[in-house]
Motif scaffolding. Structure first.
Motif, PDB file in Angstrom:
ATOM      1  N   LEU A 252      42.046  37.179  39.560  1.00 32.44           N
ATOM      2  CA  LEU A 252      42.237  35.904  38.863  1.00 32.44           C
ATOM      3  C   LEU A 252      41.900  36.038  37.377  1.00 32.44           C
ATOM      4  O   LEU A 252      41.112  35.271  36.834  1.00 32.44           O
ATOM      5  CB  LEU A 252      41.396  34.802  39.523  1.00 32.44           C
ATOM      6  N   GLU A 253      42.560  37.002  36.780  1.00 29.79           N
ATOM      7  CA  GLU A 253      42.367  37.219  35.341  1.00 29.79           C
ATOM      8  C   GLU A 253      43.145  36.188  34.531  1.00 29.79           C
ATOM      9  O   GLU A 253      42.669  35.706  33.516  1.00 29.79           O
ATOM     10  CB  GLU A 253      42.835  38.648  34.992  1.00 29.79           C
ATOM     11  N   VAL A 306      30.964  39.074  39.863  1.00 26.53           N
ATOM     12  CA  VAL A 306      32.083  38.846  38.948  1.00 26.53           C
ATOM     13  C   VAL A 306      31.727  39.501  37.615  1.00 26.53           C
ATOM     14  O   VAL A 306      30.607  39.330  37.113  1.00 26.53           O
ATOM     15  CB  VAL A 306      32.352  37.342  38.749  1.00 26.53           C
ATOM     16  N   VAL A 307      32.660  40.273  37.090  1.00 24.51           N
ATOM     17  CA  VAL A 307      32.432  40.953  35.812  1.00 24.51           C
ATOM     18  C   VAL A 307      33.170  40.185  34.720  1.00 24.51           C
ATOM     19  O   VAL A 307      34.402  40.145  34.699  1.00 24.51           O
ATOM     20  CB  VAL A 307      32.927  42.415  35.849  1.00 24.51           C
ATOM     21  N   HIS A 308      32.404  39.596  33.839  1.00 25.70           N
ATOM     22  CA  HIS A 308      32.958  38.799  32.742  1.00 25.70           C
ATOM     23  C   HIS A 308      33.410  39.730  31.612  1.00 25.70           C
ATOM     24  O   HIS A 308      32.677  40.657  31.247  1.00 25.70           O
ATOM     25  CB  HIS A 308      31.840  37.866  32.259  1.00 25.70           C
ATOM     26  N   ASN A 313      39.571  38.651  27.592  1.00 23.28           N
ATOM     27  CA  ASN A 313      40.148  37.369  27.988  1.00 23.28           C
ATOM     28  C   ASN A 313      40.720  36.616  26.789  1.00 23.28           C
ATOM     29  O   ASN A 313      41.729  35.925  26.903  1.00 23.28           O
ATOM     30  CB  ASN A 313      39.090  36.503  28.690  1.00 23.28           C
ATOM     31  N   LEU A 314      40.071  36.757  25.641  1.00 16.36           N
ATOM     32  CA  LEU A 314      40.593  36.100  24.441  1.00 16.36           C
ATOM     33  C   LEU A 314      41.827  36.836  23.918  1.00 16.36           C
ATOM     34  O   LEU A 314      42.824  36.221  23.561  1.00 16.36           O
ATOM     35  CB  LEU A 314      39.515  36.047  23.357  1.00 16.36           C
ATOM     36  N   VAL A 320      38.824  31.147  29.004  1.00 13.63           N
ATOM     37  CA  VAL A 320      37.370  31.314  29.003  1.00 13.63           C
ATOM     38  C   VAL A 320      36.880  31.120  30.441  1.00 13.63           C
ATOM     39  O   VAL A 320      37.072  30.066  31.033  1.00 13.63           O
ATOM     40  CB  VAL A 320      36.716  30.286  28.063  1.00 13.63           C
ATOM     41  N   ALA A 321      36.289  32.169  30.994  1.00 14.59           N
ATOM     42  CA  ALA A 321      35.851  32.116  32.397  1.00 14.59           C
ATOM     43  C   ALA A 321      34.726  31.096  32.568  1.00 14.59           C
ATOM     44  O   ALA A 321      33.925  30.893  31.658  1.00 14.59           O
ATOM     45  CB  ALA A 321      35.367  33.498  32.838  1.00 14.59           C
TER      46      ALA A 321
END
Ligand SMILES: [Zn+2]
Length: 512
Positions: A252-253, A306-308, A313-314, A320-321
């Motif tokens: 769920l990226e 979960v690896v943030h 992501n940006l 933003v998770a």
């Protein structure tokens, strides 16, 4: 004896537990044979071990080694190789056409860059490089980690479907002009074994060869639920049980992946993977940018990390998770760089800083609590330690535990001034970057000294990589041409099939 070492510091964090972790003053650790054998007042330890070499001084802060819990082992990222950042699904076909840099050199450079920031362990989500058989590519990357001196939890990636769009590749290509489709088919034709039948055997061989390496763990590496058939996920579950290993996968990226999960998995992507026995304390999901409440509850309930990856992501426009919610709900959190950081320099401190700042909303406490500096430092140490599945305690310094530690030059972090009352952990998060890191010890061996990797010359490795990138094999131009021809069709396919993207934000960054 060279295998004994005393490391001292003016401030020593053995871990970042609690809300406001306080360092010990003027403390030291004694290292014997790779293990922390004592922690105590610096003067006492030095006096008791008069013939042991001492490094560090009162101007240093000592912390446990940082853990980069999601990497692709790339010292040179896609942008530098000509693939501009874009939204994830449009970016992937271009990324598939990158010049295939040698995995040994590229991974070695990545490790040396990360070592400069204090990274001692990495979880490597490993895509084989296009011009090599998969196993050979993995062996070269593993060799790089061993030579760099870091610990690695290595997850050889495997996928067996949906390379271009989230449906049958053949069906998608049939709808294109046959010339372009033919070119892409030729590019996708792999020289390796069928992934479903070949993966278990390859993993068993890699496992046999890594047994006895204290610094290597193997993880099953399904690429993600979109890209793996049920048969392949079943194989991954069997590999985990047979080899007694954990798992690392993308999950769920992107918002499109969240929409895909809603269309295809009855109770969401996390429940779907749970059905294959893939969750648990030795499993970790990279990104989790779009984990909803039920997904998060299942991660918390099973102890799945979960690896943030906030920079990535940006850059790839995934959003933003919901990290504040994850922390509140007890989801084990780690921090990774995804080989795609703000500055493409593997500086874990910038990632730490970004992760700390990104989840503060324009709503004061108690309505919108923001992760504390300690929350993020824990993610970057003990959180990553759990996800990397080593049997020794990583991310903290304990007597009898591994000697993975970092000396930060507190004098330069505090420059031009820092009042003594300022909390040290928060100050580290706010101001540290790789240039402040003096010394890194992994497994009791000094791997970075005076800010420079010991025994390696990153500039020479970079020069070799420049040579490879400027003289790519002819196949690369053909790949790039083929992928460029279908890029518009890929975008259109996603636009039409996923018109209903989620609109409800997890955060309200600037709602009126
Ligand atoms: Zn990734």
């Amino acid at each position: 004896m060279t295998s004994r070492l005393v490391v001292r510091a003016g401030h020593l964090f053995t871990d970042f537990g609690g809300d406001d972790p306080a360092p010990r003053a003027d403390a030291a650790v004694l290292i014997e044979h790779g293990v922390v054998s004592a922690i105590g007042p610096a003067e006492d330890l030095i006096a008791a071990n008069p013939d042991v070499r001492v490094i560090g001084d009162r101007h240093h802060v000592m912390i446990p080694g940082l853990i980069n819990a999601h990497s692709h082992g790339r010292g040179i990222d896609g942008f530098r190789l000509g693939v501009a950042d874009d939204w994830l699904e449009a970016w992937i076909p271009d990324y598939m056409a990158l010049p295939p840099l040698d995995p040994y050199l590229d991974t070695l450079l990545a490790d040396l860059m990360a070592l400069r920031a204090g990274v001692t362990t990495v979880i490597h989500s490993a895509y084989p490089r296009a011009t090599l058989p998969a196993e050979e590519s993995h062996r070269r990357a593993l060799r790089a980690h061993l030579d760099a001196g870091v610990r690695v939890a290595y997850a050889p990636n495997v996928q067996d479907r949906y390379e271009l769009v989230y449906r049958d590749t053949e069906g998608f290509l049939r709808e294109l002009d046959s010339d372009a489709a033919g070119e892409v088919k030729a590019v996708l034709a792999t020289d390796g074994e069928d992934p479903v039948s070949g993966y278990a055997a390859m993993m068993a061989r890699l496992a046999a060869d890594t047994v006895g390496h204290d610094r290597v763990r193997l993880l099953a590496g399904p690429e993600g639920p979109e890209w793996c058939s049920e048969a392949l996920l079943t194989v991954c579950g069997a590999v985990m049980r047979d080899l007694d290993i954990g798992l690392h996968t993308h999950l769920l990226e992107s918002p499109i992946q969240y929409a895909f999960a809603a269309q295809n998995f009855e109770n969401g992507a996390v429940a779907y993977l749970d059905g294959f026995g893939l969750l648990g304390p030795r499993s970790s999901f990279a990104h989790g940018t779009w984990l909803d409440g039920e997904d998060r509850a299942r991660c918390a309930g099973t102890g799945t990390s979960v690896v943030h990856n906030p920079s990535s992501n940006l850059r790839l426009r995934n959003g933003v998770a919901p990290v504040a919610a994850m922390l509140e709900e007890g989801v084990p959190l780690a921090l990774g760089m995804d080989s795609t950081t703000l500055d493409s320099d593997e500086d874990m401190w910038r990632e730490i800083r970004l992760a700390h700042l990104l989840h503060g909303q324009p709503r004061p406490e108690p309505w919108a609590p923001r992760p504390s500096p300690a929350d993020i430092l824990r993610a970057a140490t003990t959180g990553g330690g759990a996800a990397s599945t080593f049997t020794v305690p990583l991310g903290r310094l304990v007597e009898g535990g591994p000697a993975d530690l970092v000396l930060v030059d507190w004098a330069s972090v505090s420059d031009p001034l820092m009042v003594p009352a300022a909390p040290t952990a928060a100050t580290l998060v706010q101001f540290t970057s790789a240039r402040h890191v003096d010394t890194v010890v992994v497994d009791g061996t000094v791997r970075l000294s005076d800010g420079k990797p010991v025994g390696h010359d990153p500039a020479a490795i970079a020069a070799e990589l420049r040579g490879l990138a400027s003289n790519p094999p002819p196949d690369v131009a053909r790949r790039a041409r083929a992928m460029a021809r279908i890029n518009d069709a890929v975008r259109r396919d996603f636009e039409t099939r996923f018109a209903d993207l989620p609109t409800e934000p997890f955060y309200v960054p600037n709602a009126r």
